[in-house]
Design an enzyme around this catalytic site. Structure first.
Site, short mmCIF file in Angstrom:
data_model
loop_
_atom_site.label_atom_id
_atom_site.label_comp_id
_atom_site.label_asym_id
_atom_site.label_seq_id
_atom_site.Cartn_x
_atom_site.Cartn_y
_atom_site.Cartn_z
N HIS A 127 -2.74 5.87 4.67
CA HIS A 127 -1.11 5.77 5.36
C HIS A 127 -0.66 7.21 4.54
O HIS A 127 -0.55 7.95 3.82
CB HIS A 127 -0.73 4.48 4.14
N ARG A 163 2.92 2.45 12.72
CA ARG A 163 1.51 2.13 12.90
C ARG A 163 1.00 3.02 14.05
O ARG A 163 1.48 3.22 15.02
CB ARG A 163 1.12 0.97 13.26
N GLN A 176 1.13 4.90 9.65
CA GLN A 176 0.06 3.74 8.83
C GLN A 176 -1.35 3.73 9.85
O GLN A 176 -1.07 3.18 10.56
CB GLN A 176 1.00 2.42 8.27
N CYS A 234 0.90 -1.40 0.01
CA CYS A 234 -0.27 -0.28 0.47
C CYS A 234 0.62 0.85 -0.07
O CYS A 234 0.69 1.83 -0.41
CB CYS A 234 -0.80 0.00 1.21
P1 NAP Z 1 -8.96 -8.86 6.67
O1 NAP Z 1 -10.00 -8.06 6.47
O2 NAP Z 1 -8.42 -9.71 7.65
O3 NAP Z 1 -10.16 -9.66 5.85
C1 NAP Z 1 -8.96 -11.26 5.43
C2 NAP Z 1 -10.83 -11.65 5.39
O4 NAP Z 1 -10.92 -12.28 7.42
C3 NAP Z 1 -11.83 -12.23 4.69
O5 NAP Z 1 -11.64 -12.03 3.27
C4 NAP Z 1 -12.88 -12.66 6.03
O6 NAP Z 1 -11.93 -14.38 5.04
C5 NAP Z 1 -12.10 -13.13 6.64
N1 NAP Z 1 -12.52 -12.29 8.81
C6 NAP Z 1 -12.51 -12.88 9.73
N2 NAP Z 1 -13.43 -12.35 10.32
C7 NAP Z 1 -14.20 -11.22 10.10
C8 NAP Z 1 -14.71 -10.30 10.01
N3 NAP Z 1 -15.26 -9.65 11.57
N4 NAP Z 1 -15.30 -8.81 8.82
C9 NAP Z 1 -14.44 -9.41 7.91
N5 NAP Z 1 -13.50 -10.06 7.68
C10 NAP Z 1 -13.56 -11.19 8.68
O7 NAP Z 1 -8.41 -8.81 5.55
P2 NAP Z 1 -7.42 -7.73 4.71
O8 NAP Z 1 -7.09 -6.25 5.31
O9 NAP Z 1 -8.77 -7.13 3.44
O10 NAP Z 1 -6.16 -7.79 3.67
C11 NAP Z 1 -6.06 -9.02 2.76
C12 NAP Z 1 -5.30 -9.23 1.66
O11 NAP Z 1 -4.49 -7.85 1.92
C13 NAP Z 1 -3.46 -9.21 3.25
O12 NAP Z 1 -2.84 -9.89 2.30
C14 NAP Z 1 -2.99 -8.21 3.57
O13 NAP Z 1 -2.30 -7.81 3.26
C15 NAP Z 1 -3.68 -7.15 2.27
N6 NAP Z 1 -3.23 -5.75 1.79
C16 NAP Z 1 -3.83 -5.34 2.57
C17 NAP Z 1 -3.93 -3.84 2.39
C18 NAP Z 1 -5.01 -3.02 3.90
O14 NAP Z 1 -5.10 -2.08 3.72
N7 NAP Z 1 -5.31 -3.62 4.72
C19 NAP Z 1 -3.18 -3.06 1.67
C20 NAP Z 1 -2.59 -3.92 0.69
C21 NAP Z 1 -2.60 -5.06 0.40
P3 NAP Z 1 -14.30 -15.01 5.18
O15 NAP Z 1 -15.15 -14.22 4.11
O16 NAP Z 1 -13.60 -15.91 4.05
O17 NAP Z 1 -14.34 -15.27 6.33
#
Ligand code: NAP
Length: 371
Positions: free
Chosen positions: A274, A267, A162, A135
């Site tokens: 960010h 963080r 961040q 990001c």
């Molecule tokens: P996240 O919010 O933790 O979501 C990942 C998965 O967690 C969801 O698809 C869901 O899968 C599960 N989950 C379990 N409990 C949840 C809840 N209460 N609410 C929502 N989801 C829940 O991860 P993310 O930040 O989107 O990141 C995904 C990927 O993108 C990672 O590899 C990260 O490194 C990358 N990334 C993130 C960012 C950022 O700013 N966050 C930026 C660039 C890249 P199910 O529906 O299958 O259970």
């Protein structure tokens, strides 16, 4: 229509991706299917026209029916599922927001305003793995795109601030809980309360056993955490390492001159977006007015903020940019500590241009060439 399987649609990045796909009517040109690692068989209304039944994200036989798989599920999922799919001779396109594949030779980091030519060439050559960049890398490259186009950058030191959402949906909730616990510790706040007493209550709460810090392992509300991602042997955090290697991979892919990037990733208790304080060593003396013009006119997303107090406070903050595709760039001035050193402060929504938007645009590039 191409069959597109979306995994990770309810996470932080996935929710923003779905929102953007609705805004741009992307679902009208694809046959979208939704997968879940935890709720397969459940019904969801993501598409406006119909309910969808969630498919099992670990069922390889369902996944290989897709022409394109777009994952925002995270690196562990990519590690577990992509290889078995390729073993089954699945030759579809894998588009990913996670970092797992980024440095692989058979994967391209996509940031099309910077490396569209390279993406087009890679499609022609049969590349199948496409990954959004880190990001802060994507946001920084778009913020200083004007200097990159002119090959003016010798190196960059990036100090990041961040947001909690960079760690995912659950972490964002933990920050809110921490904020609540801190303000809850102040129920005796009155106009004549002693500030030292209030501060003591806050300190006691944030350092107590009952303070919620299951995910961050430390107080973030009212504090900060100077480490993001794993510890590497050379003293860098993995997040800091990504800054250098990914920048180089993206720039070189498109024939741009690469440059070194290093710094410190921190963080902070912002919810979303960010910020980065950049020190940029220019490879030649360049007038500040022309530098401002280069930065401001580089691409449609830079929102250039003149270097004055009023406009900086108003426009250069997570509160000002969250939810917007524009990337604010300001505090541009020559530093007084050496030759050709430029200071820049930039803030962008890491869930948009830092994560969902590059992969959304990559999906469109693939669907537009009608594979
Ligand atoms: P996240 O919010 O933790 O979501 C990942 C998965 O967690 C969801 O698809 C869901 O899968 C599960 N989950 C379990 N409990 C949840 C809840 N209460 N609410 C929502 N989801 C829940 O991860 P993310 O930040 O989107 O990141 C995904 C990927 O993108 C990672 O590899 C990260 O490194 C990358 N990334 C993130 C960012 C950022 O700013 N966050 C930026 C660039 C890249 P199910 O529906 O299958 O259970």
């Amino acid at each position: 229509m191409l069959k597109v399987g979306i995994i990770g649609w309810r996470g932080m990045v996935g929710s923003v991706l779905i929102q953007r796909m609705h805004e741009e009517n992307d679902f009208e040109s694809i046959d979208a299917h939704f997968f879940s690692t935890s709720q397969s068989g459940g019904k969801v209304r993501i598409l406006k026209s119909q309910e969808s039944t969630l498919l099992d994200a670990f069922d390889a036989d369902e996944l290989i029916k897709m022409d394109i798989l777009l994952s925002c599920q995270g690196g562990d999922y990519t590690k577990k599922m992509l290889h078995p799919l390729r073993e089954k001779n699945w030759s579809g396109h894998w588009v990913d927001a996670a970092s797992t594949l980024r440095m692989n030779s058979d994967a391209m980091i996509v940031l099309d305003p910077i490396n569209k030519e390279a993406i087009d060439k890679a499609i022609e050559k049969g590349n199948k793995n496409w990954v959004g960049g880190n990001c802060t890398v994507s946001l920084m490259l778009l913020a200083i795109h004007g200097l990159i186009k002119k090959d003016l950058v010798e190196w960059v030191s990036s100090m990041t601030y961040q947001a909690a959402s960079g760690a995912g949906a659950q972490n964002m909730k933990e920050l809110l809980i921490q904020m609540g616990e801190l303000s809850g510790s102040l129920d005796n706040i009155k106009p004549d309360s002693s500030i030292l007493d209030l501060d003591k209550d806050v300190q006691l709460m944030m350092n107590s056993e009952r303070f919620t810090k299951k995910l961050f392992n430390a107080p973030l509300a009212g504090s900060l955490i100077p480490w993001i991602d794993e510890e590497l042997e050379n003293g860098q955090s993995r997040e800091e390492w990504k800054g250098g290697v990914e920048t180089n991979k993206i720039l070189k892919s498109n024939g741009h001159k690469a440059f070194n990037v290093d710094g410190l990733c921190v963080r902070i208790g912002a919810m979303r977006s960010h910020s980065q304080a950049l020190t940029i060593k220019l490879n030649k003396d360049y007038p500040i007015k022309e530098i401002e013009l280069l930065i401001a006119s580089a691409n449609p997303w830079v929102n250039f903020v003149p270097n004055n107090k009023e406009k900086s406070i108003k426009n250069l903050s997570p509160a000002a940019v969250s939810g917007k595709l524009s990337i604010s760039v300001g505090r541009v001035r020559k530093l007084n500590v050496g030759e050709n050193l430029l200071s820049v402060f930039t803030v962008g929504d890491q869930l948009l241009w830092g994560a969902a938007e590059p992969v959304r645009r990559m999906l469109n590039i693939l669907t537009n060439i009608k594979l």
